[in-house]
Design an enzyme around this catalytic site. Structure first.
Site, PDB file in Angstrom:
ATOM      1  NE  ARG A 182      44.304  38.258  31.139  1.00  0.00           N
ATOM      2  CZ  ARG A 182      44.024  37.420  32.145  1.00  0.00           C
ATOM      3  NH1 ARG A 182      42.787  37.266  32.558  1.00  0.00           N
ATOM      4  NH2 ARG A 182      44.987  36.743  32.722  1.00  0.00           N
ATOM      5  CB  THR A 202      40.104  32.107  39.240  1.00  0.00           C
ATOM      6  OG1 THR A 202      40.668  33.132  38.417  1.00  0.00           O
ATOM      7  CG2 THR A 202      39.380  31.102  38.366  1.00  0.00           C
ATOM      8  CB  SER A 223      38.680  37.362  42.315  1.00  0.00           C
ATOM      9  OG  SER A 223      38.110  36.320  43.057  1.00  0.00           O
ATOM     10  CB  THR A 278      37.902  34.158  36.699  1.00  0.00           C
ATOM     11  OG1 THR A 278      38.724  35.128  37.333  1.00  0.00           O
ATOM     12  CG2 THR A 278      38.128  34.224  35.206  1.00  0.00           C
ATOM     13  CB  THR A 286      43.277  30.101  40.885  1.00  0.00           C
ATOM     14  OG1 THR A 286      44.148  29.500  41.858  1.00  0.00           O
ATOM     15  CG2 THR A 286      41.887  29.494  41.046  1.00  0.00           C
ATOM     16  N   GLY A 287      45.242  31.802  39.208  1.00  0.00           N
ATOM     17  CA  GLY A 287      46.529  32.485  39.105  1.00  0.00           C
ATOM     18  C   GLY A 287      46.728  33.075  37.721  1.00  0.00           C
TER      19      GLY A 287
HETATM   20  N1  GLY Z   1      43.318  32.659  36.111  1.00  0.00           N
HETATM   21  C1  GLY Z   1      42.478  33.761  35.911  1.00  0.00           C
HETATM   22  C2  GLY Z   1      42.956  34.687  34.900  1.00  0.00           C
HETATM   23  O1  GLY Z   1      44.138  34.815  34.657  1.00  0.00           O
HETATM   24  O2  GLY Z   1      42.127  35.366  34.318  1.00  0.00           O
END
Ligand code: GLY
Length: 348
Positions: A227, A199, A79, A217, A250-251
């Protein structure tokens, strides 16, 4: 003006954990501070390394970056950085930002390819340019110019995971047909809860009470190329105010981008919330703003997760997630430990 949450509000929303984060002692002698490092749950080693660096007298920003470098360089962590899961075309694009509290400077890179440690490039953006954020090809050229070696970030393990996903692509990508926000079925097959947003966030207060932070991340697995999530965006995936504290996340990045939630956590602390209260209030903010049907379950709860980690200038720390249980990593010297955070809803 932001009101602090009251107990009834928390109970109403199903919050299970205690309201106040643990308070660390602040050294009275010499107006010094007991250093503390706070990281996401995957940051035990990172927090220990960062604390070592702080104890050796290094600046808190150098310390947290040295900490997250461990995870960025780890091919088994899928990740972050090297070994991270790729975008839908099989290209690994990494995002990171750093903030240095004492000078209120920051640097960030987004959609950067071929560089194992985007956090170091973000620091160089901060130190060797007049910009705060570089993206894509420009960020890569900047990194090359500063001597960062290029490597293929796609490991065999990540490539095989990508291949499996490609083979089932028809129902699990991020592209949506035209639809209304009330349409609960569109995009459901993308299986939001299973997507990887992993992340690492790492925040530190050093012995002078100076605060810095980093978030890094490889972003959402199998994302549409280009993105960019919250991790490289100040105020979304990271925010530091040297007079107040720091927050990282994170998330699901899109939720933080639409709510500036790491900034909100720091502002909640400025207004008197403990780090844990502030993190929980940020979770609640996201829930309150989550009006799109396909992102809500049958009970109106988010079909995604977001977690926050926070530290105050006095060394209080806390964490909270929309979905629990959650835990985060702490180091106050010696071994790192996991610490339980709060949550709004509990799975299972
Ligand atoms: N929080 C990491 C992402 O959405 O890329």
């Amino acid at each position: 003006m932001q009101r602090r949450p009251n107990r009834r509000t928390f109970l109403k929303t199903g919050i299970a954990s205690a309201l106040l984060g643990p308070r660390l002692d602040v050294k009275a002698a010499g107006a010094g501070f007991l250093p503390v490092v706070v990281s996401s749950g995957n940051g035990l080693a990172a927090a220990a390394r960062a604390m070592q660096e702080i104890e050796d007298g290094r600046d808190a920003l150098d310390a947290v970056i040295a900490g997250v470098n461990i995870v960025e360089n780890d091919p088994n962590d899928m990740s972050v950085g090297y070994g991270g899961l790729p975008n839908e075309d099989g290209g690994v694009e990494v995002d990171s930002c750093v903030m240095h509290g004492p000078t209120h400077r920051g640097g960030a890179v987004a959609a950067l390819r071929n560089i194992k440690t985007p956090s170091n490039v973000a620091q160089v953006v901060m130190e060797r340019s007049d910009h705060a954020l570089l993206v894509g090809e420009g960020a890569l050229r900047f990194a090359r110019m500063h001597g960062f070696p290029e490597v293929d970030l796609l490991t065999d393990r990540a490539r095989e995971a990508w291949l499996r996903w490609r083979e089932n692509l028809s129902t699990r990508d991020d592209r949506l047909p035209a639809h209304s926000p009330e349409d609960a079925d569109v995009g459901r097959a993308a299986s939001l809860p299973e997507r990887n947003h992993g992340t690492i966030s790492c925040l530190a207060v050093d012995g002078r009470g100076d605060i810095s932070g980093v978030t890094t991340t490889s972003g959402l697995s199998f994302k549409i190329p280009g993105r960019v999530g919250d991790s490289p965006i100040f105020g979304a995936g990271l925010y530091v105010d040297n007079e107040v504290g720091a927050a990282g996340s994170t998330g699901r990045g899109e939720a933080n981008l639409l709510n500036c939630t790491s900034f909100a956590v720091v502002e909640f602390m400025r207004n008197g919330a403990s780090p844990e209260e502030a993190c929980l209030m940020a979770c609640q903010r996201i829930v309150d703003h989550n009006k799109v049907a396909r992102l809500r379950d049958d009970e109106g709860r988010p079909r995604f997760g977001v977690s926050f980690y926070a530290v105050s200038k006095a060394g209080q720390h806390g964490g909270a997630s929309i979905w629990g249980p959650m835990r985060y990593a702490i180091n106050t010297g010696g071994e790192s430990a996991h610490h339980d955070g709060a949550h709004l809803y509990r799975r299972g």
